[in-house]
Design a protein around this motif. Sequence first.
Motif, short mmCIF file in Angstrom:
data_model
loop_
_atom_site.label_atom_id
_atom_site.label_comp_id
_atom_site.label_asym_id
_atom_site.label_seq_id
_atom_site.Cartn_x
_atom_site.Cartn_y
_atom_site.Cartn_z
N SER A 187 3.92 -1.36 -4.67
CA SER A 187 3.11 -0.69 -5.30
C SER A 187 4.42 0.99 -6.30
CB SER A 187 3.61 1.20 -3.96
OG SER A 187 3.77 1.23 -3.20
N GLY A 188 5.30 0.43 -5.99
CA GLY A 188 6.35 1.26 -7.09
C GLY A 188 6.99 1.94 -6.88
N THR A 189 6.50 3.07 -6.09
CA THR A 189 5.81 4.41 -6.21
C THR A 189 7.08 5.24 -5.16
OG1 THR A 189 3.47 4.79 -5.11
CG2 THR A 189 3.81 4.05 -7.83
N SER A 190 7.45 6.01 -5.42
CA SER A 190 6.86 7.03 -4.22
C SER A 190 6.42 7.34 -2.83
CB SER A 190 8.26 8.97 -4.34
OG SER A 190 6.89 8.41 -4.74
N LYS A 191 5.26 6.97 -3.17
CA LYS A 191 4.15 6.98 -1.85
C LYS A 191 4.08 6.44 -1.23
CE LYS A 191 0.99 9.67 -5.30
NZ LYS A 191 -0.32 10.03 -6.16
N GLY A 192 4.09 4.85 -2.09
CA GLY A 192 4.13 3.75 -1.21
C GLY A 192 5.34 3.90 0.02
N ARG A 193 6.75 4.00 -0.14
CA ARG A 193 7.65 4.83 0.43
C ARG A 193 6.81 5.36 1.85
NH1 ARG A 193 11.87 3.83 2.91
NH2 ARG A 193 13.45 4.71 3.84
N GLU B 200 4.45 -1.22 0.12
CA GLU B 200 5.54 -0.34 -0.09
C GLU B 200 5.80 -1.12 -1.17
OE1 GLU B 200 9.69 1.24 1.08
OE2 GLU B 200 8.37 0.55 2.74
#
Length: 58
Positions: free
Chosen positions: A23-29, A20
């Motif tokens: 990734s640095g993205t909301s998808k990672g979260r 997470e």
Amino acid sequence: MNAIADKMLKYSNRFVTLLEERSGTSKGRLINISDRQRMFSQRIAKFYVFRLFPKWSG
């Protein structure tokens, strides 16, 4: 067996947290949240099985 399962849960959670963060993205979260939900459901199932079959929790 219970101690091994707890250790695997700890390492799996750490791995997904690192994914997470990198990734640095909301998808990672979202992936982290879904993974936590999966781990909690597996943990509930594990406790249920160990309650039914205490000799397996050894």
